[in-house]
Design a protein around this motif. Structure first.
Motif, PDB file in Angstrom:
ATOM      1  N   ASN A   9       0.865  -1.209   0.149  1.00 21.43           N
ATOM      2  CA  ASN A   9      -0.041   0.070  -0.206  1.00 21.43           C
ATOM      3  C   ASN A   9       0.868   1.275  -0.001  1.00 21.43           C
ATOM      4  O   ASN A   9       0.329   2.230   0.515  1.00 21.43           O
ATOM      5  CB  ASN A   9      -0.845   0.146   1.285  1.00 21.43           C
ATOM      6  CG  ASN A   9      -2.035  -1.106   1.265  1.00 21.43           C
ATOM      7  OD1 ASN A   9      -1.612  -1.967   1.635  1.00 21.43           O
ATOM      8  ND2 ASN A   9      -2.976  -0.960   0.421  1.00 21.43           N
ATOM      9  N   LEU A  10       2.162   1.185  -0.450  1.00 26.98           N
ATOM     10  CA  LEU A  10       2.750   2.386  -0.774  1.00 26.98           C
ATOM     11  C   LEU A  10       3.229   2.321  -2.204  1.00 26.98           C
ATOM     12  O   LEU A  10       3.467   1.234  -2.741  1.00 26.98           O
ATOM     13  CB  LEU A  10       4.230   2.444   0.310  1.00 26.98           C
ATOM     14  CG  LEU A  10       3.731   2.407   1.546  1.00 26.98           C
ATOM     15  CD1 LEU A  10       5.172   2.409   2.380  1.00 26.98           C
ATOM     16  CD2 LEU A  10       3.226   3.954   1.784  1.00 26.98           C
ATOM     17  N   ALA A  11       3.483   3.561  -2.853  1.00 28.57           N
ATOM     18  CA  ALA A  11       3.610   3.422  -4.120  1.00 28.57           C
ATOM     19  C   ALA A  11       4.315   5.010  -4.711  1.00 28.57           C
ATOM     20  O   ALA A  11       4.221   5.893  -4.096  1.00 28.57           O
ATOM     21  CB  ALA A  11       2.377   3.530  -5.088  1.00 28.57           C
ATOM     22  N   PRO A 114      -3.675   0.602   6.269  1.00 22.54           N
ATOM     23  CA  PRO A 114      -4.603   1.532   5.138  1.00 22.54           C
ATOM     24  C   PRO A 114      -5.902   1.075   5.589  1.00 22.54           C
ATOM     25  O   PRO A 114      -6.405   0.445   6.343  1.00 22.54           O
ATOM     26  CB  PRO A 114      -4.461   0.327   3.939  1.00 22.54           C
ATOM     27  CG  PRO A 114      -3.942  -0.838   4.393  1.00 22.54           C
ATOM     28  CD  PRO A 114      -3.164  -0.742   5.562  1.00 22.54           C
ATOM     29  N   SER A 119      -6.968   1.527  -0.520  1.00 23.60           N
ATOM     30  CA  SER A 119      -6.215   2.939   0.221  1.00 23.60           C
ATOM     31  C   SER A 119      -4.585   2.781   0.127  1.00 23.60           C
ATOM     32  O   SER A 119      -4.190   1.512   0.463  1.00 23.60           O
ATOM     33  CB  SER A 119      -7.011   3.099   1.411  1.00 23.60           C
ATOM     34  OG  SER A 119      -8.163   3.107   1.418  1.00 23.60           O
ATOM     35  N   ASP A 120      -4.193   3.996  -0.067  1.00 25.68           N
ATOM     36  CA  ASP A 120      -2.620   3.919   0.114  1.00 25.68           C
ATOM     37  C   ASP A 120      -2.410   4.224   1.424  1.00 25.68           C
ATOM     38  O   ASP A 120      -3.311   5.049   2.417  1.00 25.68           O
ATOM     39  CB  ASP A 120      -2.041   5.076  -0.950  1.00 25.68           C
ATOM     40  CG  ASP A 120      -2.194   4.720  -2.452  1.00 25.68           C
ATOM     41  OD1 ASP A 120      -1.879   3.617  -2.583  1.00 25.68           O
ATOM     42  OD2 ASP A 120      -2.074   5.793  -3.204  1.00 25.68           O
ATOM     43  N   ARG A 121      -1.468   4.004   1.963  1.00 26.90           N
ATOM     44  CA  ARG A 121      -0.856   4.313   3.288  1.00 26.90           C
ATOM     45  C   ARG A 121      -0.167   5.774   3.335  1.00 26.90           C
ATOM     46  O   ARG A 121      -0.062   6.549   4.665  1.00 26.90           O
ATOM     47  CB  ARG A 121       0.047   3.178   3.792  1.00 26.90           C
ATOM     48  CG  ARG A 121      -0.605   2.104   4.367  1.00 26.90           C
ATOM     49  CD  ARG A 121       0.251   0.689   4.523  1.00 26.90           C
ATOM     50  NE  ARG A 121       1.334   1.144   5.529  1.00 26.90           N
ATOM     51  CZ  ARG A 121       2.508   0.491   5.766  1.00 26.90           C
ATOM     52  NH1 ARG A 121       2.875  -0.663   4.937  1.00 26.90           N
ATOM     53  NH2 ARG A 121       3.057   0.912   6.875  1.00 26.90           N
ATOM     54  N   GLN A 123      -0.445   9.500   1.885  1.00 28.81           N
ATOM     55  CA  GLN A 123      -1.476  10.307   1.387  1.00 28.81           C
ATOM     56  C   GLN A 123      -0.508  11.861   1.516  1.00 28.81           C
ATOM     57  O   GLN A 123       0.008  12.029   2.453  1.00 28.81           O
ATOM     58  CB  GLN A 123      -2.686  10.343   2.290  1.00 28.81           C
ATOM     59  CG  GLN A 123      -3.368   9.153   2.223  1.00 28.81           C
ATOM     60  CD  GLN A 123      -4.613   8.996   3.069  1.00 28.81           C
ATOM     61  OE1 GLN A 123      -5.058  10.142   3.529  1.00 28.81           O
ATOM     62  NE2 GLN A 123      -5.375   7.922   3.282  1.00 28.81           N
ATOM     63  N   ARG A 316      -3.268  12.784  -3.701  1.00 35.49           N
ATOM     64  CA  ARG A 316      -2.795  11.604  -4.750  1.00 35.49           C
ATOM     65  C   ARG A 316      -4.252  10.849  -4.971  1.00 35.49           C
ATOM     66  O   ARG A 316      -4.352  10.542  -6.282  1.00 35.49           O
ATOM     67  CB  ARG A 316      -1.893  10.779  -3.909  1.00 35.49           C
ATOM     68  CG  ARG A 316      -0.711  11.530  -3.492  1.00 35.49           C
ATOM     69  CD  ARG A 316       0.168  10.592  -2.672  1.00 35.49           C
ATOM     70  NE  ARG A 316       0.573   9.395  -3.250  1.00 35.49           N
ATOM     71  CZ  ARG A 316       1.674   8.678  -2.730  1.00 35.49           C
ATOM     72  NH1 ARG A 316       2.628   9.273  -2.012  1.00 35.49           N
ATOM     73  NH2 ARG A 316       2.033   7.581  -3.384  1.00 35.49           N
ATOM     74  N   LYS A 317      -5.012  10.670  -4.149  1.00 33.95           N
ATOM     75  CA  LYS A 317      -6.292   9.860  -4.364  1.00 33.95           C
ATOM     76  C   LYS A 317      -7.233  10.710  -5.566  1.00 33.95           C
ATOM     77  O   LYS A 317      -7.641  10.057  -6.326  1.00 33.95           O
ATOM     78  CB  LYS A 317      -7.076   9.694  -3.189  1.00 33.95           C
ATOM     79  CG  LYS A 317      -8.339   8.954  -3.319  1.00 33.95           C
ATOM     80  CD  LYS A 317      -8.980   8.783  -1.986  1.00 33.95           C
ATOM     81  CE  LYS A 317     -10.513   8.327  -1.862  1.00 33.95           C
ATOM     82  NZ  LYS A 317     -10.865   8.200  -0.358  1.00 33.95           N
TER      83      LYS A 317
END
Length: 388
Positions: A9-11, A114, A119-121, A123, A316-317
């Protein structure tokens, strides 16, 4: 394990998307400034006791906060999972103003876990808060700015959803058996899991009245008539009438807006909201795009209780649900130190053009730019010419 793999969940964000996010950040902060909001920038890491006020220590916010030990002081630090408590601290302890304070911010936050599967961790949280005014006028301004913000970013067809955590809290506080189970009940309620609520009641001794009220909340969503049904259906316990009255005042103050009410939506905050809350949904995103509402008294943990209302969302979302970022027109130029070439390149860049000089013996792969022109030496002069 390959050393280029990232934790779950990290990108990474690649060039074109990163540029769009940065441009949105600038535009939105400029928009906030036109409303009179002042920018603050709290640190990424704080002492845990400061980052998590006592009221938040047992909340979802605590569970999502990464902890570490400060090697200088030996005290526990927290990596922020939400910037609102930090901004409340700045208002209460550092600015210490008598009147209204409008503060905005933008920075990275990190979640220990997340919120959901998609969901990303990490944000990039941006938001705006109004301190010092307890009237509905501040709530209206915040909702207007939230809607204008996502419209400014290119989102269309936004839907405004209202709730009040005081409705759920009134039910919880009226039943001692439900108090220690409030987090679990809130999660089941947010999922509208009637079977789960019944199972919780069967194993915990929750009263039949409380269970009936929780089950009723799962069906209390829709237009403004929901408030009438809520008054008829929900128990008249302390705090219930006041919460419904606050929602009605806000709805009456927003006659030009289309909205829905969902009294089971417990996913609107980290547990510190005290008044009417709102979420903004839009097609293309799997859950709420923006969350906000009133959180009077959060600054009391920092020595000064103030009425407060605000909103925040993840840039980001937001960007991930928009159409692919448009490529920027660019000009290709040869590498060289010819004074006339140097002058032309400098003037084009000062005029806002993107000029990419090709290094000797190299080719360029570009995700962000669409090279449609080239500087060529023709007829004894350097000229900007279109590419076929």
């Amino acid at each position: 394990m390959s050393n280029w793999l990232l934790p779950e969940n990290l990108a990474d964000i690649l060039p074109a998307e990163a540029r769009r996010i940065e441009e949105m950040r600038r535009r939105l902060l400029d928009l906030f400034r036109t409303y009179g909001f002042e920018l603050v920038a709290p640190p990424l890491v704080e002492y845990l006791s400061s980052l998590l006020p006592e009221s938040a220590m047992v909340s979802d916010l605590n569970l999502r906060t990464c902890k570490l030990v400060d090697q200088l002081s030996g005290r526990t630090l927290g990596v922020r999972a939400d910037m609102t408590p930090q901004v409340a601290r700045i208002d209460a302890h550092l600015l210490n103003r008598e009147g209204v304070a409008r503060l905005c911010y933008c920075g990275s936050v990190l979640h220990a876990r997340p919120r959901g599967l998609l969901s990303d961790r990490e944000q990039l949280q941006i938001g705006a808060e109004i301190y010092g005014h307890e009237g509905v006028e501040a709530d209206i301004e915040i909702i207007q700015l939230a809607l204008e913000s996502i419209e400014h970013a290119g989102v269309t067809g936004a839907m405004l959803d209202l709730n009040h955590p005081g409705v759920f809290h009134a039910i919880v506080q009226a039943d001692p058996a439900l108090v220690p189970l409030s987090d679990e009940a809130g999660n089941l309620l947010a999922a509208k899991d009637a079977a789960g609520l019944k199972e919780l009641a069967a194993r915990s001794g929750i009263s039949a009245t409380s269970l009936d009220a929780l089950l009723a909340l799962t069906g209390l969503y829709g237009q403004s008539e929901v408030l009438l049904r809520a008054r008829d259906t929900l128990p008249d316990v302390p705090g219930m009438r006041a919460a419904l009255d606050e929602l009605e005042v806000l709805i009456q103050a927003l006659p030009a807006y289309e909205f829905t009410i969902d009294l089971a939506d417990m996913g609107s905050s980290f547990g510190y909201h005290s008044g009417a809350t709102f979420s903004i949904y839009a097609q293309g995103w799997h859950d709420a795009l923006v969350k906000g509402g009133r959180y009077d008294g959060l600054g009391a943990a920092y020595g000064r209780s103030r009425p407060a209302t605000g909103f925040s969302f993840d840039l980001r979302k937001l960007s991930s649900g928009l159409a692919s970022a448009a490529r920027t027109r660019a000009i290709r130029a040869p590498w060289g130190r010819d004074p006339e070439l140097v002058r032309i390149v400098r003037e084009l860049r000062r005029a806002g053009e993107v000029v990419i000089q090709v290094l000797p013996g190299q080719s360029h792969s570009l995700d962000e730019f669409d090279v449609d022109r080239e500087i060529q030496h023709r007829d004894g002069a350097w000229q900007v010419l279109p590419l076929a």
